[in-house]
Structure formats: structure tokens, C-alpha cells
Design a protein around this motif. Sequence first.
Motif, short mmCIF file in Angstrom:
data_model
loop_
_atom_site.label_atom_id
_atom_site.label_comp_id
_atom_site.label_asym_id
_atom_site.label_seq_id
_atom_site.Cartn_x
_atom_site.Cartn_y
_atom_site.Cartn_z
N ALA A 30 0.82 -1.21 0.00
CA ALA A 30 0.00 0.00 0.00
C ALA A 30 0.85 1.26 0.00
N THR A 38 5.00 -0.49 -10.44
CA THR A 38 5.07 0.93 -10.81
C THR A 38 5.29 1.09 -12.30
N ALA A 41 2.18 0.24 -14.20
CA ALA A 41 1.21 1.35 -14.18
C ALA A 41 1.64 2.45 -15.15
N SER A 45 -0.45 3.73 -18.50
CA SER A 45 -0.83 5.13 -18.71
C SER A 45 -0.31 5.65 -20.05
N ASN A 204 -2.60 14.52 -10.49
CA ASN A 204 -2.69 13.06 -10.64
C ASN A 204 -2.01 12.34 -9.48
N ALA A 208 -3.88 9.98 -6.74
CA ALA A 208 -3.42 8.60 -6.56
C ALA A 208 -3.10 8.33 -5.08
N GLN A 209 -2.51 9.31 -4.40
CA GLN A 209 -2.19 9.15 -2.98
C GLN A 209 -3.46 9.05 -2.14
N MET A 211 -6.34 7.97 -3.03
CA MET A 211 -7.10 6.75 -3.33
C MET A 211 -6.24 5.49 -3.14
N ARG A 213 -3.68 4.45 -4.67
CA ARG A 213 -3.20 3.81 -5.89
C ARG A 213 -1.68 4.05 -5.97
N SER A 214 -0.97 3.34 -5.13
CA SER A 214 0.46 3.58 -4.97
C SER A 214 1.25 3.41 -6.25
N GLU A 216 0.43 4.02 -9.31
CA GLU A 216 0.22 5.22 -10.13
C GLU A 216 0.93 6.43 -9.52
#
Length: 249
Positions: A30, A38, A41, A45, A204, A208-209, A211, A213-214, A216
Motif C-alpha cells: 500500500a 510501478t 502502471a 498510462s 494526478n 493517486a495518494q 485513493m 493507488r500507490s 500510479e
Amino acid sequence: MKRAILALILPLGLLAAWQYAAAAGFLSPAYFPAPLLTFEALHDSIITGSLWGPFAATAVRMFEGWFVASLLGILLGALVGSSRTAREFLQPTLEFLRPFPASAVIPAAILIFGLSNSMVIWVIAFGSVWPVLLSTLHGFSTIEPRLKEVSLALEIPPSAYLRKIALPSALPDMFTGVRISLAIALILAVVVEMQSAQPGLGQNILLAQRMFRSPELYAGIVVLGLFGFVASWILDRAERRLLVWKSQR
């Protein structure tokens, strides 16, 4: 080639250690996802195109603010560094403004410009102008006095003195300030996007932080690092081309 390989040893070693620690469960996914996640992701993108819009927005803001800062810094630095009257008139005001943290003026900038690109560019320009201004000031104020005496003795016009003597003498200092200013401009572009909800890489990363979404989040940090590295490298190449005489000394 050998120097490039040596330069890659440390970052690759750190990534390998990070990957091993994440795979062995020593790190929480997390907060510290495996580097492979990473880069996956980041790859997604790029393929989906979700990276390019925010990247372009951040890059344009950074370069616009940096350009304004460089232009103002060079003009003011040259004026203050070459004129005692201008120094006495402007330096107290500049010294009063210089310690202000750029992030502290964001609320005032929002009040004046609203949540707009102009606000972001103004904050970036305010925060990144000082390295250019101070290095240009130093470059113009430390020109060899004998060069000034010779130019006066030969009755060289001020425009020719500026173009052929003062500017070449101050260019190394100016480039130093411009390179530092570029890094500050990128930092401020991200900070302002985070604080003002402007679309870009900064927003962005913040989303990401929030939510969790580590992958991303770290992918955005990787993009910023690569972007700053490439921009600095291009500026370094330009400096070496313009200042060939400096590298040959």
C-alpha cells in the motif's frame, strides 16, 4: 560508455533491492509497491494515453513560468549588476521579496488571478526568478574592471560593450542560475497543481495518494524525475555549445 554504466549501477541496485524487499513481504504494497508494478502502471498510462494530457499541462506551465522568470531575472540582474543607481533603487525591494516562499504566495495569487493558468505561471515565475536574477547580477557585477577601462579608452559604444564584453563574461553565471531555476519551476508547477486542483501531473499524484493507488503515484514521480533529467540535460548541451571557450580553458 563506461561512465554511463557506472552511473546506472547505484539506481539499478536500489531498484533490485526494492523489488526483492517488496516480493519478500518486507514492505507494505500500500505504501511501497514493487518497482515492476510501478513500471506496469506507467506502461498502462502511456498505452491508454492517460499520461499525455496531464504531462503536457505540467510541462507547458513549467516552461512558460520558467521563461518569464528567466527573462525577468536576466533583465533585472543585468540592470542591477551594471548600474549603481539601479542597484540602490531596486536592491532593497528585491531583498525584501526574495525570502518569500513561493508556496506562501499561492493564496494571494488565487485571490488575484483565480484558479487559472495565469495564477500557476505567476507563482512559478515568482519562485524561480531569484536564481537567475542573483547569478546574472553576480556575473555583471564581477566583470573584469580592466575590460571596462579598455572599453572606455577605446570609446566602445554601450551596446557593443554589452554584446561583446559584458554578456559573454556573465553567460556562465547566467546559465548556472537558469539551470537551477528550471528545477525550481518544475517543483513549483507540481506544488501549485496539488494546492489549486489544476489538471496536471501534480493533481494526478495527489489523487493517486488519496485513493491509495500507490503504483500510479510512484509512476507519476518517475515521470517527473525523467522529465526534469531530460530538460536539464538539454540545457546542459546548449550551455556547452554556446560556451565552447569555457570547456576549452
